[in-house]
Design a protein around this motif. Structure first.
Motif: not given
Length: 223
Positions: A13-19
């Motif tokens: 859950h810490d892999y933001p798609q925005s990044l």
């Protein structure tokens, strides 16, 4: 400070798609992406603790070239490295993050990234890496470079900046401060770069995504 236990933490859950979307967009527009504080904070701290607690014998002097062409040349580079194999929860958390990025870039940009290799790098005071490419054009041994920095409170006067040049005629380049959690991603064949001499101990992770260069059913190993 005791070692951080990552074995029971789910970083999915810490892999933001925005990044990942910003990295992909930057790669399309300019061939490189520089993201500050990109990794989850707890993972970044765990990686820092692991690399700073490695025993001296676990590092080896870095060299240049692959396989039969490998050589050590302290005129070109003076850092030392330790490969990350996923045998610890901390190392595996890093490999999971890069696998998520690989999957996203393959789906979004159709890059065909096949394998990934990475190592810790330690630059002692005075160490450097002169200007070089991570891959030779047309060989496809390394397609995309990922560099992550693991240094608390790093200041400009501490040196150790990576300078990314847009082409071989570029004399200014873009300087990247090796501050904690900063991630740089760039096309390996396109950008010559160097690491300026560090004034204090400098830690990072260098990694490369590769294509599948297998022949006759034999897997081309990452390194």
């Amino acid at each position: 400070m005791g070692a951080i236990d990552l074995s029971d933490i789910d970083f999915s859950h810490d892999y933001p798609q925005s990044l990942f979307a910003k990295i992909a967009s930057d790669l399309v527009e300019q061939g490189y992406s520089i993201q500050l504080q990109a990794l989850p904070m707890q993972m970044t701290q765990a990686l820092y603790e692991q690399v700073t607690q490695l025993h001296e014998q676990e590092f080896s002097r870095a060299g240049i070239g692959r396989k039969d062409e490998f050589q050590q040349n302290q005129f070109i580079r003076r850092d030392e490295i330790c490969w990350i194999d996923g045998s610890t929860a901390t190392g595996q958390s890093w490999l999971d993050w890069t696998a998520q990025l690989q999957s996203y870039l393959n789906q979004r940009l159709f890059l065909g990234l096949f394998s990934f290799e990475s190592h810790y790098a330690h630059y002692a005071p005075g160490d450097f890496y002169k200007c070089h490419f991570d891959a030779f054009r047309g060989q496809s041994n390394r397609v995309l470079t990922v560099v992550t920095y693991l240094n608390h409170n790093w200041q400009k006067d501490d040196g150790g900046q990576m300078v990314l040049y847009r082409h071989q005629g570029d004399v200014e380049g873009t300087q990247i401060l090796p501050a904690m959690g900063t991630v740089a991603v760039f096309l390996s064949e396109e950008f010559p770069h160097e690491v300026l001499p560090a004034m204090r101990d400098r830690y990072s992770i260098a990694g490369w995504y590769r294509l599948n260069n297998s022949l006759s059913g034999r897997i081309d190993p990452p390194r």
